[in-house]
Design an enzyme around this catalytic site. Sequence first.
Site, mmCIF file in Angstrom:
data_model
loop_
_atom_site.group_PDB
_atom_site.id
_atom_site.type_symbol
_atom_site.label_atom_id
_atom_site.label_comp_id
_atom_site.label_asym_id
_atom_site.label_seq_id
_atom_site.Cartn_x
_atom_site.Cartn_y
_atom_site.Cartn_z
ATOM 1 N N CYS A 66 4.247 1.680 1.943
ATOM 2 C CA CYS A 66 5.234 0.637 1.742
ATOM 3 C C CYS A 66 6.687 1.051 1.917
ATOM 4 C CB CYS A 66 4.851 0.016 0.418
ATOM 5 S SG CYS A 66 6.095 -0.569 -0.536
ATOM 6 N N HIS A 84 7.154 0.713 -5.178
ATOM 7 C CA HIS A 84 6.971 -0.365 -4.233
ATOM 8 C C HIS A 84 8.337 -0.882 -3.779
ATOM 9 C CE1 HIS A 84 5.041 -3.672 -2.237
ATOM 10 N NE2 HIS A 84 6.101 -4.355 -2.585
ATOM 11 N N ASP A 104 0.855 -1.192 0.000
ATOM 12 C CA ASP A 104 0.000 0.000 0.000
ATOM 13 C C ASP A 104 0.894 1.246 0.000
ATOM 14 O OD1 ASP A 104 -0.843 -0.374 3.539
ATOM 15 O OD2 ASP A 104 0.968 0.342 2.573
#
Lengths: 125, 334
Positions: B105, B313, B102
């Site tokens: 992260c 990410h 999410d």
Amino acid sequence: MSQTFHIPGQPITAYVQRIEIKKLREGSNLILGFSIGGGIDQDPGQNPFSEDKTDKGIYVTRVTPGGPAEDAGLIMGDKIMQVNGWDMTMVTHDQARKKLTKKSEDVVRLLVTRKSLEDAVRKSM
Amino acid sequence: MDKTASAAEPSSPRGGRDHVDRTSLTNDENRYFPRILFYLRHLLSPSDTVLREEPCSVAAPVDILSYSQREWRGNTPKSVLIRKGYEAVAREFEGLRRVRGDNYCALRATLFQLLAQSHRLPTWMQNCDIKMWPSELKGPEKDLIGQWRFPFGGGRAAVEQMTHYLHLLKKRWEEVVHAADAEARESACQQVFRGQEEEYGLLEALKFLMLRTAAGLHAAMERGEDVPEFCCLLFARDSSRCPRSLFTNHLRLVGVSGGLEQVEMFLLGYSLQQTIRVYRLYKSDSEEFVTLYPNDHARTWPTITLLTEDDRHYNVPVSSCTSGPSQYGTSTYL
């Protein structure tokens, strides 16, 4: 150098390979460039490479790119049946490690089985 | 990894999915949200008879090379580039742990590495009573703490909550540093990363530390003192000319509708006095493949390492150990 042959009487689902790994000297270490998993003292259920989830054999869990094992043709997922003539199908994890890392030997000759030629080709890509 | 449930599944190893913004749902909708997710998962993966719970925000280690070969099959230039990056990482690290994908992260991956790897508490934490910091925020930023929103809500005042989480951060950090062995340490980490209130509270505490540090650096800039290079970039953005707008337009939204931008990664490293070293896989062919956030204390601050395929990410690499637990049980490198 490796030899591939079919085990007579067995359906053609397993190939046996002879693999000769010349260890690489890195400082004071002799490395082979692969990781092993399994052993009679380990939990076989976690092994993703075995057909039979009760198989407590020694499996190749990782092969370092460009290392001695890869050069010799070892592939992730190979099951190690013998090392220099010693049986590896009924050994503990640590016994397997010891057989492979004798400081007095710079070559190890493995007998491995591999699920299928297709698998072997796919994994080597 | 359950690809068929991707619409409802918040975690993703690639690209990072947007966090579903629950702050915009009504109370009723919020109550039914978990149930809706349950049914969605069931509809999308009919072969699962048992809903597979993923209670941990940081997954168990998997072998880096097999991960790379599985996730990036094929021969597009991008796949080849990323796999090449993973091969370089694999010379130093054996495993990879996926982090819940999410908008928190980057913070989550950093916090995890801090707790998993630190050998000692940083000096700023040892020497100061950080519990006092929320109430001590001075100057133009003084009232910002009152505007702080925590993901799990709660009735207490923001200052009180932040004080609580800063104290908890120190406590957890001490616990892991003094853990008896690797297993105890892993267990302590797992306590934090269960996707519950504690985890998110600690992530918000990291954001507070970033704000406090930014306020200090900005004040120093105004006084004409020397500041690290990234400060100029940080405050050059139209949307964050000062700590107040940095908070309102950026920090406040981290975890909600956006992640950390690169310049904010510098601020994070600086706030924690850690060098955050990132393998940026989509840059495997360039000098920026390994970037240090910040890069001016590489010799004096402890280093923690993260991995990213896209600067959005982040995942966590696991130290090369000759023997240790892996997804295959004990695996020994020879």
